[in-house]
Design a protein around this motif. Structure first.
Motif, PDB file in Angstrom:
ATOM      1  N   PRO A  79       0.794  -1.232   0.000  1.00  0.00           N
ATOM      2  CA  PRO A  79       0.000   0.000   0.000  1.00  0.00           C
ATOM      3  C   PRO A  79       0.824   1.279   0.000  1.00  0.00           C
ATOM      4  N   HIS A  80       2.029   1.233   0.561  1.00  0.00           N
ATOM      5  CA  HIS A  80       2.840   2.452   0.661  1.00  0.00           C
ATOM      6  C   HIS A  80       4.272   2.175   0.189  1.00  0.00           C
ATOM      7  N   PRO A  81       4.475   2.000  -1.116  1.00  0.00           N
ATOM      8  CA  PRO A  81       5.848   1.794  -1.618  1.00  0.00           C
ATOM      9  C   PRO A  81       6.662   3.068  -1.475  1.00  0.00           C
ATOM     10  N   PRO A  82       7.988   2.946  -1.417  1.00  0.00           N
ATOM     11  CA  PRO A  82       8.823   4.157  -1.314  1.00  0.00           C
ATOM     12  C   PRO A  82       8.693   5.023  -2.552  1.00  0.00           C
ATOM     13  N   PRO A  83       8.912   6.324  -2.416  1.00  0.00           N
ATOM     14  CA  PRO A  83       8.790   7.213  -3.585  1.00  0.00           C
ATOM     15  C   PRO A  83       9.799   6.860  -4.671  1.00  0.00           C
ATOM     16  N   ILE A  84       9.414   7.136  -5.903  1.00  0.00           N
ATOM     17  CA  ILE A  84      10.280   6.864  -7.049  1.00  0.00           C
ATOM     18  C   ILE A  84      11.368   7.925  -7.122  1.00  0.00           C
ATOM     19  N   THR A  85      12.564   7.482  -7.457  1.00  0.00           N
ATOM     20  CA  THR A  85      13.674   8.410  -7.710  1.00  0.00           C
ATOM     21  C   THR A  85      13.800   8.614  -9.216  1.00  0.00           C
ATOM     22  N   LEU A  86      13.533   9.819  -9.668  1.00  0.00           N
ATOM     23  CA  LEU A  86      13.697  10.154 -11.084  1.00  0.00           C
ATOM     24  C   LEU A  86      15.075  10.790 -11.253  1.00  0.00           C
ATOM     25  N   VAL A  87      15.982  10.052 -11.856  1.00  0.00           N
ATOM     26  CA  VAL A  87      17.372  10.495 -12.000  1.00  0.00           C
ATOM     27  C   VAL A  87      17.538  11.174 -13.351  1.00  0.00           C
ATOM     28  N   MET A  88      18.001  12.413 -13.345  1.00  0.00           N
ATOM     29  CA  MET A  88      18.188  13.175 -14.571  1.00  0.00           C
ATOM     30  C   MET A  88      19.657  13.139 -14.989  1.00  0.00           C
ATOM     31  N   ASP A  89      19.887  12.612 -16.187  1.00  0.00           N
ATOM     32  CA  ASP A  89      21.241  12.561 -16.766  1.00  0.00           C
ATOM     33  C   ASP A  89      21.150  13.124 -18.184  1.00  0.00           C
ATOM     34  N   PRO A  90      20.909  14.423 -18.320  1.00  0.00           N
ATOM     35  CA  PRO A  90      20.604  15.008 -19.640  1.00  0.00           C
ATOM     36  C   PRO A  90      21.737  14.914 -20.645  1.00  0.00           C
ATOM     37  N   HIS A  91      22.966  14.769 -20.178  1.00  0.00           N
ATOM     38  CA  HIS A  91      24.102  14.697 -21.096  1.00  0.00           C
ATOM     39  C   HIS A  91      24.482  13.259 -21.449  1.00  0.00           C
ATOM     40  N   ASP A  92      23.706  12.306 -20.941  1.00  0.00           N
ATOM     41  CA  ASP A  92      23.933  10.882 -21.236  1.00  0.00           C
ATOM     42  C   ASP A  92      25.393  10.504 -21.022  1.00  0.00           C
ATOM     43  N   ALA A 117       7.561 -10.043 -10.441  1.00  0.00           N
ATOM     44  CA  ALA A 117       7.197  -9.659  -9.080  1.00  0.00           C
ATOM     45  C   ALA A 117       7.457 -10.796  -8.096  1.00  0.00           C
ATOM     46  N   ALA A 118       7.148 -12.034  -8.486  1.00  0.00           N
ATOM     47  CA  ALA A 118       7.332 -13.172  -7.586  1.00  0.00           C
ATOM     48  C   ALA A 118       8.801 -13.374  -7.228  1.00  0.00           C
ATOM     49  N   TRP A 119       9.683 -13.314  -8.227  1.00  0.00           N
ATOM     50  CA  TRP A 119      11.112 -13.494  -7.954  1.00  0.00           C
ATOM     51  C   TRP A 119      11.683 -12.317  -7.174  1.00  0.00           C
ATOM     52  N   ILE A 120      11.222 -11.107  -7.455  1.00  0.00           N
ATOM     53  CA  ILE A 120      11.698  -9.931  -6.712  1.00  0.00           C
ATOM     54  C   ILE A 120      11.334 -10.066  -5.235  1.00  0.00           C
ATOM     55  N   LEU A 121      10.124 -10.520  -4.942  1.00  0.00           N
ATOM     56  CA  LEU A 121       9.696 -10.693  -3.557  1.00  0.00           C
ATOM     57  C   LEU A 121      10.435 -11.837  -2.877  1.00  0.00           C
ATOM     58  N   THR A 149      15.332  -5.335  -3.337  1.00  0.00           N
ATOM     59  CA  THR A 149      14.776  -4.128  -2.719  1.00  0.00           C
ATOM     60  C   THR A 149      14.970  -2.875  -3.570  1.00  0.00           C
ATOM     61  N   SER A 150      15.822  -2.935  -4.589  1.00  0.00           N
ATOM     62  CA  SER A 150      16.114  -1.743  -5.380  1.00  0.00           C
ATOM     63  C   SER A 150      16.222  -2.117  -6.859  1.00  0.00           C
ATOM     64  N   LEU A 151      15.505  -1.371  -7.698  1.00  0.00           N
ATOM     65  CA  LEU A 151      15.530  -1.584  -9.147  1.00  0.00           C
ATOM     66  C   LEU A 151      15.850  -0.260  -9.832  1.00  0.00           C
ATOM     67  N   LEU A 196       4.650  -2.846 -10.978  1.00  0.00           N
ATOM     68  CA  LEU A 196       5.628  -3.734 -10.345  1.00  0.00           C
ATOM     69  C   LEU A 196       6.074  -3.169  -9.005  1.00  0.00           C
ATOM     70  N   ARG A 197       6.285  -1.869  -8.950  1.00  0.00           N
ATOM     71  CA  ARG A 197       6.658  -1.218  -7.684  1.00  0.00           C
ATOM     72  C   ARG A 197       5.557  -1.382  -6.641  1.00  0.00           C
ATOM     73  N   THR A 198       4.306  -1.237  -7.054  1.00  0.00           N
ATOM     74  CA  THR A 198       3.193  -1.364  -6.114  1.00  0.00           C
ATOM     75  C   THR A 198       3.036  -2.793  -5.614  1.00  0.00           C
ATOM     76  N   ARG A 199       3.309  -3.763  -6.476  1.00  0.00           N
ATOM     77  CA  ARG A 199       3.150  -5.169  -6.079  1.00  0.00           C
ATOM     78  C   ARG A 199       4.274  -5.646  -5.172  1.00  0.00           C
ATOM     79  N   THR A 200       5.445  -5.053  -5.287  1.00  0.00           N
ATOM     80  CA  THR A 200       6.610  -5.575  -4.565  1.00  0.00           C
ATOM     81  C   THR A 200       7.122  -4.649  -3.471  1.00  0.00           C
ATOM     82  N   GLY A 201       6.815  -3.353  -3.551  1.00  0.00           N
ATOM     83  CA  GLY A 201       7.314  -2.417  -2.554  1.00  0.00           C
ATOM     84  C   GLY A 201       8.782  -2.071  -2.699  1.00  0.00           C
ATOM     85  N   LEU A 202       9.370  -2.347  -3.866  1.00  0.00           N
ATOM     86  CA  LEU A 202      10.793  -2.038  -4.034  1.00  0.00           C
ATOM     87  C   LEU A 202      11.003  -0.552  -4.313  1.00  0.00           C
TER      88      LEU A 202
END
Length: 364
Positions: A5-18, A81-85, A90-92, A111-117
């Motif tokens: 019900p409460h997965p951790p917030p998503i980290t949006l990583v910005m790498d504009p110069h690739d 999801a099954a293998w992740i659990l 814990t981190s993808l 997938l994040r909601t189902r596993t909480g990663l």
């Protein structure tokens, strides 16, 4: 359906110069043994099924999956999801998310909601309209690649053994697999195996082979149980979700030849727990019915090999008869087929009376 019900917030990583340095750092942080995986999506496609296969491959599973409809994406994402659990992961970190379709991005959020990663999505552009729309109503925060995509080293007291890309293919002869093909075990069964014992070296090799041989948890869990419990086919077929502890540490087998104690509880060794947990999670994610049989596929797979064939694919077998003596200068011959002892012993009279009188209704 299993959800967090409460997965951790998503980290949006910005790498504009690739920056290639950031990409290499993210790939180097990939470490499933410590709960971290990094996925570099297959270039040239925005297929959601391809992304699911990329995640399964990062988990060390063979792809593509067999036994499902070609365009059905649900089984692949459920198995992710099954293998992740089960492992657990814990981190993808997913690279090049600016190239993913809105549907693929939605599958990642599911997938994040189902596993909480913890999900980190790396955007290699200044902005992405699809990402912005997908994350508009999702808890997330922006992060700079320079500060986020760095090599991490856990302070683990003991490093787990590295899993080779190609596990050894030497045969492992396990006495616990001797009664597998028996109709059931009894004191009169010539195929009854001694108390199962698997050395640590063999445990490591069996674990590597099961992980590398299939992405289907129920198939790997069924063979793992046969290895540590010396179980027969009927015993394995009777195991239900309710017979396994939530953490996968104990498993109860049903033995109809024991009139007064038809339930035998086994302590699951550590190396096998991940496979049983993955099989159970597949059911929880799909139907959530504890009455379902554990070693069946709730996703409807139709073309998996018999368990003995799968065991041979993993180079696991019961001890074999001594080879015939070769004549001197004889031509080399192919190795004989694996012998799987098979018998149908007659149970004791009191067991027959107990089972057929209706007293065995507790097994249903």
């Amino acid at each position: 359906m299993l959800t967090c019900p409460h997965p951790p917030p998503i980290t949006l990583v910005m790498d504009p110069h690739d920056d290639v340095t950031h990409t290499r750092a993210a790939l180097a942080a990939h470490d499933p043994a410590h709960g971290r995986i990094t996925v570099h999506p297959t270039p040239g496609t925005n297929s959601t099924l391809a992304l699911a296969y990329d995640i399964l491959a990062a988990l060390g599973k063979p792809v593509p999956l067999t036994g499902y409809r070609t365009l059905d994406t649900q089984p692949a994402w459920t198995l992710c999801a099954a293998w992740i659990l089960a492992l657990p992961i814990t981190s993808l970190t997913v690279l090049r998310t600016h190239l993913l379709s809105p549907r693929a991005l939605t599958e990642l959020l599911t997938l994040r909601t189902r596993t909480g990663l913890h999900l980190a999505m790396v955007c290699h552009k200044h902005h992405s309209t699809a990402l912005e729309r997908t994350l508009r109503h999702t808890d997330h925060f922006l992060a700079d690649a320079e500060a986020t995509l760095s090599l991490r080293k856990d302070n683990d007291t003991e490093e787990p053994p590295a899993t080779p890309a190609h596990p050894s293919q030497h045969w492992i002869n396990l006495p616990s697999l001797t009664p597998l093909n028996c109709a059931y075990t009894s004191n009169h069964c010539a195929c009854r195996a001694p108390a199962p014992h698997v050395s640590r070296h063999d445990q490591r090799r069996i674990t590597q082979r099961l992980h590398a041989a299939t992405a289907h948890p129920h198939l790997a869990a069924k063979l793992a149980t046969a290895c540590f419990a010396a179980a027969t086919m009927p015993q394995l077929s009777g195991v239900r979700i309710a017979d396994i502890a939530i953490d996968g540490t104990t498993l109860t087998l049903h033995d109809r030849t024991q009139p007064y104690d038809p339930y035998v509880t086994h302590r699951v060794p550590h190396w096998a727990q991940v496979f049983l947990r993955a099989a159970a999670y597949t059911h929880y994610l799909t139907t959530a019915r504890r009455s379902d049989f554990l070693f069946t596929d709730p996703l409807g797979c139709t073309s998996l090999p018999p368990l003995t064939d799968f065991a041979e694919d993993c180079r696991l077998r019961p001890p074999q008869p001594p080879p015939a003596k070769r004549r001197k200068n004889a031509r080399p011959t192919p190795p004989p087929p694996t012998v799987w002892p098979r018998c149908t012993p007659t149970p004791p009279a009191d067991a027959r009376r107990w089972f057929f009188s209706g007293s065995a209704s507790g097994l249903q």
